[in-house]
Write a protein that holds these residues in place. Structure first.
Motif, PDB file in Angstrom:
ATOM      1  N   VAL A 707       5.569  -3.440   9.849  1.00  0.00           N
ATOM      2  CA  VAL A 707       6.528  -2.466  10.389  1.00  0.00           C
ATOM      3  C   VAL A 707       7.764  -3.266  10.788  1.00  0.00           C
ATOM      4  N   ASN A 708       8.891  -2.998  10.101  1.00  0.00           N
ATOM      5  CA  ASN A 708      10.077  -3.828  10.326  1.00  0.00           C
ATOM      6  C   ASN A 708      10.786  -3.454  11.628  1.00  0.00           C
ATOM      7  N   ASN A 710      13.317  -1.787  12.129  1.00  0.00           N
ATOM      8  CA  ASN A 710      13.801  -0.405  12.170  1.00  0.00           C
ATOM      9  C   ASN A 710      12.651   0.597  12.236  1.00  0.00           C
ATOM     10  N   THR A 711      11.464   0.099  12.589  1.00  0.00           N
ATOM     11  CA  THR A 711      10.233   0.899  12.699  1.00  0.00           C
ATOM     12  C   THR A 711       9.863   1.554  11.371  1.00  0.00           C
ATOM     13  N   GLU A 712      10.270   0.950  10.257  1.00  0.00           N
ATOM     14  CA  GLU A 712       9.886   1.466   8.950  1.00  0.00           C
ATOM     15  C   GLU A 712       8.693   0.670   8.435  1.00  0.00           C
ATOM     16  N   LYS A 713       7.705   1.371   7.904  1.00  0.00           N
ATOM     17  CA  LYS A 713       6.514   0.724   7.364  1.00  0.00           C
ATOM     18  C   LYS A 713       6.819   0.212   5.962  1.00  0.00           C
ATOM     19  N   GLU A 714       6.466  -1.066   5.712  1.00  0.00           N
ATOM     20  CA  GLU A 714       6.750  -1.687   4.427  1.00  0.00           C
ATOM     21  C   GLU A 714       5.470  -2.268   3.831  1.00  0.00           C
ATOM     22  N   VAL A 715       5.289  -2.063   2.539  1.00  0.00           N
ATOM     23  CA  VAL A 715       4.154  -2.647   1.808  1.00  0.00           C
ATOM     24  C   VAL A 715       4.705  -3.388   0.592  1.00  0.00           C
ATOM     25  N   HIS A 716       4.419  -4.719   0.505  1.00  0.00           N
ATOM     26  CA  HIS A 716       4.734  -5.514  -0.679  1.00  0.00           C
ATOM     27  C   HIS A 716       3.433  -5.732  -1.448  1.00  0.00           C
ATOM     28  N   VAL A 717       3.420  -5.424  -2.740  1.00  0.00           N
ATOM     29  CA  VAL A 717       2.187  -5.520  -3.519  1.00  0.00           C
ATOM     30  C   VAL A 717       2.460  -6.295  -4.812  1.00  0.00           C
ATOM     31  N   VAL A 718       1.460  -7.143  -5.214  1.00  0.00           N
ATOM     32  CA  VAL A 718       1.561  -7.845  -6.499  1.00  0.00           C
ATOM     33  C   VAL A 718       1.319  -6.814  -7.599  1.00  0.00           C
ATOM     34  N   GLU A 719       2.233  -6.769  -8.575  1.00  0.00           N
ATOM     35  CA  GLU A 719       2.234  -5.674  -9.534  1.00  0.00           C
ATOM     36  C   GLU A 719       1.082  -5.732 -10.547  1.00  0.00           C
ATOM     37  N   ASP A 720       0.433  -6.913 -10.735  1.00  0.00           N
ATOM     38  CA  ASP A 720      -0.678  -7.032 -11.707  1.00  0.00           C
ATOM     39  C   ASP A 720      -2.013  -7.211 -10.986  1.00  0.00           C
ATOM     40  N   LEU A 721      -3.024  -6.503 -11.497  1.00  0.00           N
ATOM     41  CA  LEU A 721      -4.394  -6.660 -10.976  1.00  0.00           C
ATOM     42  C   LEU A 721      -4.977  -7.994 -11.443  1.00  0.00           C
ATOM     43  N   GLU A 722      -5.872  -8.540 -10.660  1.00  0.00           N
ATOM     44  CA  GLU A 722      -6.574  -9.782 -11.036  1.00  0.00           C
ATOM     45  C   GLU A 722      -8.027  -9.419 -11.355  1.00  0.00           C
TER      46      GLU A 722
END
Length: 802
Positions: A707-708, A710-722
């Motif tokens: 949660v940054n 600015n109280t915004e929830k952020e999700v960073h995800v790796v685009e390829d499955l392993e």
């Protein structure tokens, strides 16, 4: 370069804003010292009569301000003087709905314009709008005066005009049942250079044996009459005359026809003047040729129906004719031969409500010409007004047939009007200031060519109502040195000051200036005002919302702290450079809200019991928690599992929530990265959680949750499955591949062996057949050589000598 442009554009913006403020602040700029002066500045200005309205340091002129500003400054509505204009209809007779064949009415009983008289009270800058209605009445009376050139070139025309009376009466009866006709003639001024070179020629100016009458300037042959036969008789008795030059003296005749109403017999009905000639015209200045220098006086000079002053007054100017024709409501029809059409068409453009028709060589078409010209003139209505008083303006808007609306100069007219049609006009009349010290004025508006008019009496609002209750020589104005009116002193001549406490000659003295220095300092009125009679009168700002005040002009209402680029955060007012906050706000810039409703969590607790509410925002006491109400814990156990399904459906379109993803999983911002090295690391300014989850196919995916600030929830995800491969698959695949390779090699060897055996058998068969062939060692019996041999018979003999 970019910074220079930015600076210049910013500077220009400030200048334009300041200029706009100055232009829009006419009430403040006027420095009005009384209510009467204030209301004359403009319609937006009002005057506060509250005796306690002014703050210390504010001049009397500060009572004059825009209405909205006065109310904001604390002046009660009941204390604001703001007189408004008004109007009253004094005569409103409806337009006549008369049809041909109905009961005959007197001309004065027929009404074509409504209303007929009004009175207006005008406040400076405030337009008063009036509505006028015009309707062409059917069977409206007509007076027609036929003015003819009787110079010699019009001889054949006179023959045709002799029967004009009865014929024209018959045609005009189709338009109106009340028609009158008259006749006049003209030649030229009776002075030598115009008509003759010798006195003998005055008796008979024509040449040869032609019998002509003596020349004359203008003769009224027949007063307007309804007897067409009388017209024919009198016209039949007329004789042609003559003169030397081509232009004629028709302007003298037109002027006399226009101004000699009693001699001509004009009624207050439609007035038509038919001017018939085959030549040009003399105008103002041409009289000098005959020694005539006095300008035409525009008055009637008929004696025994003859114009007697042609030798004394010059020809009238075109402008003079236009004025007199308009004043007497005469519409002119120029019946002109083809040769002079261009000249008279230009003249028509200068004379409103006039028409030009082409007259045949012998005037045989004059009746049709008159009918067509009348229809053209009567199908258009044009409004004109009398001279306006100084400071008064008028604008027109016409509402014509078929919904046509015209503004500007075209707002005065409507075209293509038929008998019985009704049109309307919207007219705005505005005064600036107080013309003629408030005396009433009268203006008139009328349709050109019609005798009816609208009379408008103008009254000007030059003083406020409170002026009537003024107390002369009041004790409130420093021992009677002024009149106390409208909450302030209006000083007597030679006195100044808010209470008229000073004489003008003692306004600026060293002793009085001491009273304007704060704490015996050097600055007079804090450099924000002037010392008048020992009292500071503070300067005015370009922005009417900004003011200096205080005994020494040390205070202002625009230098307080700001929040979000707003003075006092938009939640208070600035008084003497300190913000006075509204209820539920505090802080130097009133930017701290005391309202705790924004900190209330869904469980009705302030900040979920994990923090305190400061200025309307939760301050979490436990650093693990964040969010508007301390409801989020990014690093707490179970966070990854909580968001797993939503991350999976949004990033890869799989998982249990793939069908409801848009509805259930839009609460965070998703950012895809190429590999795990690109995921944010826990060095951010806000808590961050790294997650690794497995899907139904045993594939791993990696993401972070935070949660940054600015109280915004952020999700960073790796685009390829392993997705790792299974342990028993590779040997099986390898064995299958090896088996396929061995089988292939065996089949190749068998094929090679079979091919060798086959080749050997074929070769042996070939050898056997070769041994058994009969002709393989002898010559072919059917063979024949392709070579032929020939011998030269002279070969070997000696050559013969020649």
């Amino acid at each position: 370069m970019d910074l220079k442009l930015l600076f210049i554009s910013t500077l220009l913006g400030i200048i334009c804003y300041s200029s706009a403020q100055q232009e829009g602040n006419e009430c403040i700029k006027a420095n009005a010292l009384s209510c009467g002066e204030c209301i004359q500045v403009g319609a937006k200005c009002g005057w506060c009569t509250d005796t306690d309205f002014l703050k210390q340091g504010e001049p009397t002129s500060a009572r004059c301000d825009e209405l909205e500003s006065l109310l904001k400054r604390g002046c009660a509505v009941s204390k604001v003087e703001n007189p408004r204009g008004s109007q009253r209809t004094l005569n409103n007779k409806p337009v006549t709905n008369r049809k041909k064949g109905a009961e005959k009415l007197r001309p004065e009983d027929i009404t074509q314009i409504q209303p007929q008289k009004l009175s207006l009270k005008l406040r400076s800058g405030e337009p008063q709008n009036i509505k006028l209605k015009f309707k062409r009445a059917e069977d409206y009376p007509i007076d027609l005066y036929y003015l003819m050139d009787l110079s010699y070139s019009m001889k054949d025309d006179l023959e045709n005009v002799k029967n004009l009376g009865t014929s024209l009466m018959l045609e005009m009866s189709k338009i109106t049942s009340d028609f009158r006709i008259g006749f006049g003639s003209f030649v030229e001024k009776t002075v030598m250079p115009y008509i003759s070179t010798t006195p003998a020629k005055l008796l008979n100016p024509c040449t040869g044996d032609q019998n002509c009458t003596s020349p004359f300037s203008y003769k009224n042959v027949l007063k307007l009459t309804s007897n067409g036969q009388q017209f024919n008789t009198l016209v039949g008795q007329q004789q042609i005359s003559g003169n030397l030059d081509s232009p004629e003296g028709g302007f003298d005749a037109i002027m006399q026809v226009a101004v000699c109403g009693e001699h001509i017999g004009w009624r207050n009905v439609t007035r038509l003047l038919v001017f018939s000639t085959d030549a040009g015209f003399h105008f103002a200045g041409d009289g000098k040729l005959g020694g005539i220098v006095l300008p035409n006086d525009g008055k009637c000079h008929l004696e025994n129906n003859m114009y007697t002053m042609s030798h004394y007054y010059d020809y009238p100017s075109i402008a003079h004719l236009v004025q007199k024709l308009s004043e007497n409501n005469i519409q002119t029809i120029f019946a002109i031969t083809e040769e002079f059409q261009p000249v008279y068409k230009e003249l028509k453009n200068l004379i409103p409500k006039s028409a030009v028709g082409t007259l045949s060589a012998n005037s045989s078409n004059v009746i049709n010409l008159i009918i067509d010209a009348y229809n053209s003139l009567s199908s258009e209505v044009i409004l004109e007004n009398s001279k306006l008083p100084e400071g008064v303006t008028i604008t027109y808007q016409s509402h014509c047939k078929n919904g046509i609306v015209n503004d500007g100069e075209n707002g005065r007219r409507c075209s293509n009007i038929s008998i019985g049609d009704e049109v309307s006009f919207s007219i705005n009349i505005t005064a600036q200031g107080c013309p003629r010290q408030g005396k009433s004025e009268t203006i008139k508006i009328k349709p050109l060519g019609f005798t009816e008019e609208v009379e408008i009496v103008l009254y000007f609002i030059c003083e406020c109502e409170c002026h009537k209750q003024g107390i002369k020589n009041s004790d409130l104005c420093h021992n009677g040195n002024g009149t106390f009116e409208c909450g302030a002193c209006r000083c007597n001549k030679g006195r100044v000051g808010r209470q008229c406490e000073c004489r003008k000659d003692e306004v600026s003295t060293e002793d009085l200036d001491k009273n304007c220095r704060k704490d015996n300092g050097t600055d007079i009125c804090s450099n924000n005002g002037e010392c008048v009679c020992g009292t500071c009168e503070c300067k005015k700002r370009d922005n009417p919302e900004e003011r200096y005040s205080g005994k020494y002009c040390e205070c202002d209402n625009f230098n307080c702290d700001r929040s979000n680029n707003k003075l006092c955060g938009g939640h208070g007012r600035c008084e003497c450079r300190v913000c006075i906050c509204d209820a539920n706000y505090t802080g130097s810039a009133c930017d701290c809200s005391l309202d705790t409703s924004t900190c209330l969590a869904s469980n009705k607790q302030i900040c979920n019991g994990r923090g305190t509410c400061e200025c309307g925002t939760c301050r979490c006491t436990d650093p693990k928690f964040q969010g508007p109400t301390c409801e989020i814990c990014p690093t707490c156990p179970g966070v990854c599992t909580e968001h797993k399904e939503c991350v999976q459906c949004r990033a890869f379109g799989t998982g249990e929530k793939k069908d409801t993803c848009e509805r259930d999983c839009s609460y965070f911002n998703l950012i895809k990265v190429k590999d795990r090295d690109k995921l944010p690391q826990p060095v951010q300014a806000f808590p961050l959680m790294h997650c690794k989850e497995r899907d139904a196919n045993d594939c791993w995916f990696y993401y972070t949750y935070a949660v940054n600030n600015n109280t915004e929830k952020e999700v960073h995800v790796v685009e390829d499955l392993e997705c790792p491969a299974g342990p028993d698959i590779i040997p099986i695949v390898a064995g299958v591949v090896a088996g396929i390779v061995l089988i292939g090699l065996a089949l190749l060897l068998i094929w090679k062996l079979l091919m060798i055996i086959h080749d050997r058998r074929e070769f042996a068969k070939f050898e056997k057949e070769k041994m058994n062939a009969k002709w393989d060692t002898t010559e072919n019996p059917i063979y024949k050589s392709p070579i032929n041999k020939f011998k030269n018979p002279n070969y070997g003999r000696k050559a013969v000598a020649l």
